[in-house]
Design an enzyme around this catalytic site. Structure first.
Site, short mmCIF file in Angstrom:
data_model
loop_
_atom_site.label_atom_id
_atom_site.label_comp_id
_atom_site.label_asym_id
_atom_site.label_seq_id
_atom_site.Cartn_x
_atom_site.Cartn_y
_atom_site.Cartn_z
N ASN A 135 17.24 -4.32 9.02
CA ASN A 135 16.97 -3.88 10.40
C ASN A 135 18.26 -3.59 11.16
OD1 ASN A 135 17.27 -6.75 10.35
ND2 ASN A 135 16.30 -6.94 12.34
N ILE A 136 18.20 -2.53 11.96
CA ILE A 136 19.37 -2.06 12.69
C ILE A 136 19.03 -1.99 14.18
CG2 ILE A 136 20.95 -0.10 13.03
CD1 ILE A 136 21.19 -1.42 10.25
N GLU A 137 19.85 -2.66 14.96
CA GLU A 137 19.70 -2.59 16.41
C GLU A 137 20.90 -1.86 17.01
OE1 GLU A 137 19.04 -6.66 17.61
OE2 GLU A 137 17.28 -6.82 16.31
N CYS A 146 13.46 -0.65 12.04
CA CYS A 146 13.11 -1.84 11.29
C CYS A 146 13.58 -1.69 9.84
CB CYS A 146 11.59 -2.03 11.28
SG CYS A 146 10.90 -2.45 12.88
N GLU A 148 11.99 -2.02 7.05
CA GLU A 148 11.05 -1.25 6.21
C GLU A 148 11.32 0.25 6.35
OE1 GLU A 148 10.48 -3.62 8.42
OE2 GLU A 148 8.55 -4.60 8.15
N CYS A 179 5.65 -5.04 11.53
CA CYS A 179 5.15 -4.65 12.85
C CYS A 179 4.16 -3.50 12.72
CB CYS A 179 6.31 -4.26 13.77
SG CYS A 179 7.03 -2.64 13.41
N CYS A 182 5.66 -0.12 11.63
CA CYS A 182 5.98 -0.06 10.19
C CYS A 182 4.70 0.05 9.37
CB CYS A 182 6.79 -1.28 9.77
SG CYS A 182 8.51 -1.14 10.33
N1 THU Z 1 11.79 -5.94 12.66
C1 THU Z 1 11.79 -5.42 11.39
O1 THU Z 1 12.87 -5.10 10.85
N2 THU Z 1 10.61 -5.22 10.77
C2 THU Z 1 9.40 -5.54 11.30
O2 THU Z 1 8.36 -5.23 10.71
C3 THU Z 1 9.34 -6.29 12.55
C4 THU Z 1 10.59 -6.26 13.37
C5 THU Z 1 13.08 -6.14 13.34
C6 THU Z 1 13.34 -5.15 14.42
C7 THU Z 1 14.33 -5.88 15.31
O3 THU Z 1 15.62 -5.66 14.81
C8 THU Z 1 13.96 -7.34 15.13
O4 THU Z 1 13.14 -7.41 13.97
C9 THU Z 1 13.21 -7.93 16.31
O5 THU Z 1 12.19 -7.11 16.73
#
Ligand code: THU
Length: 224
Positions: A135-137, A146, A148, A179, A182
């Site tokens: 996951n990348i913010e 996310c 996935e 989520c 995804c």
């Molecule tokens: N996140 C995912 O990588 N996959 C998911 O299915 C749920 C959420 C990540 C996104 C964000 O970086 C962190 O979790 C919190 O939302």
């Protein structure tokens, strides 16, 4: 590089170069729920960041990506106008014989969780190997991806289109669960396949992706 654009027919791809010298390909990945679509530059920059690299420049093969200028500004990238020759491409593929739980644990170190401190790792089985996703913010929350979706975007940019299963690991979650966005994206590419959820306590559970998204959005009228 072939983008996935069944709804617009608008081919879009780019190459982002990282500080390391490696190039990260990105293609447009549309979704039947249009706002979930990933632009080529978003895919490429997230792939770069997810390899511990920093984007420094970008070459675009064709049309404008959504928010292209925003991405260029945000990361102070340079737009290169000459196509890179024999670019040294980042390889997101792991061998199929990889120890998956160990690889997922290792991958969490590549996540970029500047806001959440909530790492998520994914491995997408494309038959010939496993594609890594983390996951990348970014500063702009809605531009991140996310784990996935990073795996799916990398797989498509690398030319893989057969997705067999996806492993997802969220060590800080009580119960690892993808989520809604995804689920919609996974349902687009692999509705009959399996999501293997690796939970924080070391247990795992397997789920059919269509069962993860009962009554998910679909319509036969949207494809071009
Ligand atoms: N996140 C995912 O990588 N996959 C998911 O299915 C749920 C959420 C990540 C996104 C964000 O970086 C962190 O979790 C919190 O939302």
């Amino acid at each position: 590089m072939k983008s996935y654009t069944p709804y617009s027919g608008r081919d879009e791809s780019c190459l982002v170069q990282g500080e390391s010298g490696l190039y990260y390909p990105g293609v447009r990945v549309e979704n039947i729920s249009f706002p979930l679509s990933i632009s080529a530059i978003q895919a490429a920059v997230c792939s770069c960041l997810g390899n511990g690299d920093q984007p420094i420049n970008v070459y675009k093969f064709n049309s404008e990506s959504e928010l292209f200028d925003q991405w260029v500004r945000e990361f102070e990238m340079e737009i290169v106008t000459e196509e890179p020759q024999n670019p040294n491409l980042f390889n997101p593929v792991r061998d199929s014989s990889t120890d998956i739980p160990a690889a997922l644990r290792e991958l969490t170190e590549k996540t970029v969780t500047i806001h959440s401190d909530f790492p998520v790792a994914a491995l997408l089985d494309v038959g010939e190997g496993l594609i890594e996703g983390v996951n990348i913010e970014t500063n702009i929350w809605s531009l991140g991806l996310c784990a996935e979706r990073v795996a799916i975007a990398r797989a498509l940019a690398a030319g893989f289109t057969e997705f067999k299963s996806i492993h997802i690991y969220a060590p800080k979650g009580d119960f690892c669960s993808p989520c809604g966005a995804c689920r919609q994206v996974l349902a687009e590419f692999m509705p009959t396949r399996t999501a293997v959820l690796h939970h924080g306590d070391g247990t795992l559970s397997k789920h059919n992706i269509s069962q993860l998204l009962p009554l998910g959005f679909t319509s036969g009228t949207l494809k071009k």
